[in-house]
Each structure stands twice: as structure tokens, then as C-alpha cells.
Enzyme design. Structure first.
Site: not given
Ligand code: GLN
Length: 535
Positions: A382, A18, A510, A508
Site C-alpha cells: 500500500c 482474541g 497480509e 493488503h
Molecule cells: N496513505 C496512503 C493512502 O491513503 C496509503 C494507505 C495505506 O497504506 N493503507 O493511499
């Protein structure tokens, strides 16, 4: 006229195909070419979304909400190829399409077969990305190792590409291993065999990228060339770099990889210019200061599970001219610990990443508490943000049983809960809140200062949300809801007041960070960690 470069792998997996494919993309872009990247994963899953991070590492999410293999993250960091549903192909998708067409009677009574129907479907999918106005080169990385049963239809489709488009529009780059055995001798036999395995499928590699510990000597390249029919100048050392993976495009360019590619494909374009990438490497070499960041996660045994987060932290380090030491802290271990300071005394910041399921959650909540109380910079992503909210509801609002319905459906204080439309959903694949959406930031908050704008766009991958029932109460003391969806309905970010840097985001960040343009939250987080370290 568009061209195609297929990248295959030989000998064994995990050789860095990759990164190699992405690095080739980097160099070609600096030559002024418009490139597209595609990853083929020969597994039967329709996408990576339903797989545990222990299988193939993190699930990478694109703007349009495709849940893909982590190699798309490499493409994102190394190139500016747009990435989405069409840039990730799996056996599952291909067969799903073929079977659907068969059910719709589209094959007009024919027997549906791997050749031509499955291979045609694969070719069409690649051409859909490549045959777009303005695209010069499409790089297609075929996952797995040549010789695997699963990848045969894809290699056959790739072979037919030469037949269909002609040799001057399609080339094959094969990544192999040249191991060093005891005594420091390099062995070429595995490379010879894997080139033969490709030949058996009708594919003569044009370029070999030889993974090795040190640059290969000329005589060894000559020997490999003789046995594999690959021109000597096209035998490239993909040697272990001492600095960072972001040096790889430069190591390839120095050996003339891109010159060979444009020559073979008959492309006229400017020379490569990797100064921006060299600058990243220089910063890395010249910085002596090391900032240790504790990542409180639960899939830490496999480094790739948090790949984009680790890379984004490194980018934040590059932006601040410091190196990052990743200190992996198993959240389950924190659950039994009497004294958390032994885990956190040596770190300059704490990051709580995303995740699913109850395991290790209480340890993450303890980590958030420790960071808040001791004023250690803390970044929740998240699940990490959800954990920060739960901790706050327990410690400051006094709801001892505050939780998420994901972990404790019966809790009396479900500060995190399912969205209405998610309740009762039976299917798991592709049913989360996925992909990019807009967030409105509140003025006079830390996050607003970081982004320097009111509207931002980030990617999502989650099911649960901060419960609207608790919004006012959460904000009544030392927490600010600093970002929401445009309709004010969903919480997108929170921050601790009276704390140097405590931010949680439901999205997210990142996934969009690149070494040459670090994501602002990571840049700011590392800057805060740097200040904390100095104190
Ligand atoms: N499990 C949590 C949710 O579904 C957080 C998901 C995550 O961190 N990507 O909302």
C-alpha cells in the site's frame, strides 16, 4: 439450533482474549461445527477506521470493507468464519442505530432507554449473525475488562441471552489472570474477584481460562473452582506457550476445553482433529534457520500496529520452513542516517508497510532506494508501493521532487495522487477505497508467476493512487505495472525489473494470510529472502 458462547475478560486487558476466543473457534471447527465469530468493542467510535494504530493496534479490513478491531485478524487466521460488517459491533454503531430509530419514530412514543432499547439492539445484532441456517455456534468476544463502565450494556445483553434462549444454548467463558509472584507462587485472588464482578452482573461463568506462566497444578484449579463455582474440569490453564500462538488451540484441546463446551451446549459432533495445527507447531520447532526481515515502519513502538503483516511474514516463514526474525527499523531514524548499510547489512529482505501522513516517508523512500540499488528483496504494501513508485520516479525518471499529494500537495511531479471521487470529501470515516476487489495480472511478470493466475482478489484500504498521467513513463525503463483493476484504470501492483524480488502492491495481502494457508506473496518473498541470505 444455534448456540452462543460469550467470552469475557477479567483483571486486566491484553491477556490475549482474541487469540483465546479464536482458538476455541479453531477447535470447534475441527469438530465439524460451523462457527461465527463476533467482536464487541465498547468504544463510541462507529468503527476502528478513524483511530490511530497507536490506540488499539492495526485496523483490520474485511472483504466487505469493514474497518475493524485487530481481533478480527485473529479470527481470520485461526478460523474460517466469514467476517464482515456484522462481525464487529461497537457502542457507536449501536447508539447510532438506536438514535436513528428514535428519530424515525420507531419506538412509538416510548422513553428510549439502555434497557431494553440498547440491549435489544445489541441482541438483534448478535442474532442476525447467529440465527442463520447452518450456523452451529457463535462466539462473541466482549472487549475490555469486566468492571469497565463501557461494557455494562453488552454484558447485560449477554445476560439476557440466557434468559431468552435458555441455559443450554448459552455459555460464558471468562479469561482471567493467575499471576506468579516472587517465589514462584501463583495467586488466585484476582481470578476470584473478577468472577465475582461477573456474578454481580448476573453472570456465572461456565468456564475459566486462566492466563498463567506455567500450567496450573490440580490443587490450584481445585481452589479456583471452589471460590468461583466453576467445575474443576472447566478451570483451564491458558499458559504461556514456548513455540507460537498457533499452539494454543492444541493446549486447550488437550485439557478438554472443547469437550466441556459441547457437553454444556448439548452438541453431538465428532472429536477434534488438530493435526494441521500441530504440523505448524512442528515446523516451527524443527526449523533452526532464522531469516531476519527489516520492516521499515513508523508505528513500530506498538507491535500490534503491524500485527497482520508480522503474522503473514511468520506464515511465509512456515511455508519455507524457516523462522522469521522481525527487525523493526524506524523510518524516521533512516532520515538522519549517513550510511544505511548499518541498518540493512544484517537483513535478508525489506518490507515497507502501509501508513498515513508525511512523518517518516523520506526514510521509507531511502529504504526503497537502498533495496533497489543493492538488489535486496523488497516488498512494498500500500503506502510501501507508493513509496517505491516515488523513489523510482526520483532516481530513474529524474524527477527530484516526485511525491504523493498526500505529503507534498504542491509538488510538480505528483506520481501518487487522489482519485477524482476523493477530492473534496469532508468525512473521514469509511470514505477510503475499502474491501475486496479484483486485480488483473500481466502475464510474464513475477507476481503472475507467484499467484499462478490472471485474476486475483485482495482487500484494499487507501485513498491515493498511482497517477495515470505517469503510467507510460513509469513503464518506459525498469519498472513494470504488473497488475491493474479490471478496467485497466488503477494500478494495483508494480515490480522492479533487473532485480531478484521487488514487488509493490496497492492492496493488503497480509489480511488473508493464515498459518495453514500462507498468502502466496509472503511465501514467495520469504523464499527470495532465504536465497538472498544464502548468498
Ligand atoms: N496513505 C496512503 C493512502 O491513503 C496509503 C494507505 C495505506 O497504506 N493503507 O493511499
Amino acid at each position: 439450533m444455534s448456540r452462543y458462547i460469550f467470552v469475557t475478560g477479567g483483571v486486566c486487558s491484553s491477556l490475549g482474549k482474541g487469540v483465546a476466543a479464536a482458538s476455541l473457534g479453531t477447535i470447534l471447527e475441527t469438530r465439524g461445527l460451523s462457527i461465527r465469530m463476533i467482536k464487541i468493542d465498547p468504544y463510541i467510535n462507529v468503527d476502528a477506521g478513524t483511530m490511530s494504530p497507536y490506540q488499539h493496534g492495526e485496523v483490520f479490513v474485511t472483504d466487505d470493507g469493514a474497518e475493524t478491531d485487530l481481533d478480527l485478524g485473529n479470527y481470520e487466521r485461526f478460523t474460517s468464519s466469514p467476517l464482515g460488517q456484522d462481525n464487529s459491533i461497537t457502542t457507536g454503531q449501536i447508539y447510532r442505530n438506536v438514535i436513528q430509530k428514535e428519530r424515525e419514530g420507531k419506538y412509538l412514543g416510548k422513553t428510549v432507554q439502555v434497557i431494553p432499547h440498547v440491549t435489544d439492539e445489541i441482541k438483534q445484532k448478535i442474532l442476525k449473525t447467529g440465527e442463520v441456517q447452518g450456523v452451529d455456534v457463535t462466539i462473541i468476544e466482549i472487549g475490555g475488562t469486566v468492571g469497565d463502565i463501557e461494557s455494562i450494556p453488552f454484558l447485560e445483553a449477554a445476560r439476557q441471552f440466557i434468559h431468552d434462549l435458555g441455559k443450554n444454548r448459552v455459555i460464558f467463558v471468562h479469561l482471567t489472570l493467575v499471576p506468579e509472584v516472587s517465589g514462584g507462587e501463583f495467586k488466585t485472588k484476582p481470578t476470584q474477584h473478577s468472577a465475582k464482578a461477573l456474578l454481580e452482573l448476573g453472570i456465572q461463568p461456565d468456564i475459566l481460562l486462566c492466563r498463567c506462566s506455567k500450567p496450573l497444578k490440580e490443587d490450584l484449579k481445585r481452589k479456583i473452582s471452589l471460590f468461583t463455582n466453576v467445575e474443576e474440569e472447566a478451570v483451564i490453564s491458558a499458559y504461556d506457550v514456548e513455540t507460537t500462538i498457533y499452539e494454543i488451540p492444541s493446549t486447550f484441546a488437550k485439557q478438554g476445553l472443547d469437550e466441556i463446551v459441547v457437553k454444556k451446549l448439548g452438541i453431538k459432533c465428532q472429536k477434534s482433529d488438530l493435526r494441521a495445527w500441530q504440523e505448524v507447531v512442528n515446523i516451527y520447532i524443527n526449523t533452526k534457520q532464522i531469516i531476519p526481515i527489516g520492516i521499515v515502519g513508523k508505528y513500530l513502538e506498538l507491535h500490534d500496529s503491524y500485527k497482520s503483516i508480522f503474522e503473514a511474514l511468520i506464515h511465509g516463514g512456515i511455508a519455507n520452513k524457516v523462522r522469521i526474525k522481525l527487525v523493526k527499523i524506524d523510518s524516521e531514524k533512516l532520515e538522519q542516517a549517513e550510511d544505511l548499510s548499518k541498518y540493512f547489512d544484517s537483513v535478508a529482505g525489506i518490507l515497507i508497510p502501509g501508513g498515513f501522513g508525511q512523518r517518516g516517508i523520506e526514510g521509507m523512500i531511502s529504504a526503497a532506494n537502498f533495496a533497489r540499488v543493492n538488489k535486496i528483496p523488497c516488498f512494498g504494501i500500500c503506502l510501501g508501493m507508493q513509496v517505491m513508485v516515488i523513489e523510482y520516479a526520483r532516481s530513474i525518471l529524474g524527477y527530484d521532487d516526485a511525491n504523493s499529494t498526500e505529503f507534498a500537495p504542491q509538488s510538480r511531479h505528483s506520481v501518487i495522487c487522489l482519485l477524482e471521487e476523493q477530492i473534496g470529501l469532508k468525512a473521514y470515516g469509511g470514505t477510503m477505497r475499502l474491501g475486496k476487489s479484483d486485480t488483473k495480472l500481466k502475464k510474464n511478470t513475477l507476481i503472475y508467476k507467484i499467484y499462478e493466475k490472471e485474476m486475483i482478489t485482495e482487500r484494499h484500504r487507501h485513498r491515493y493512487e498511482v497517477s495515470n498521467r505517469y503510467k507510460d513513463e513509469l513503464e518506459s525503463k525498469e519498472l513494470v505495472i504488473s497488475g491493474t483493476t479490471l478496467d485497466d484504470d488503477l494500478v494495483e501492483s508494480i515490480e522492479w525489473q533487473n532485480h531478484p524480488w521487488g514487488i509493490g502492491v496497492q492492496f493488503h495481502p497480509e489480511f488473508i494470510s493464515k498459518p495453514i494457508s500462507p498468502q502466496p506473496l509472503f511465501k514467495s518473498f520469504i523464499s527470495a529472502c532465504n536465497n538472498y541470505e544464502k548468498k
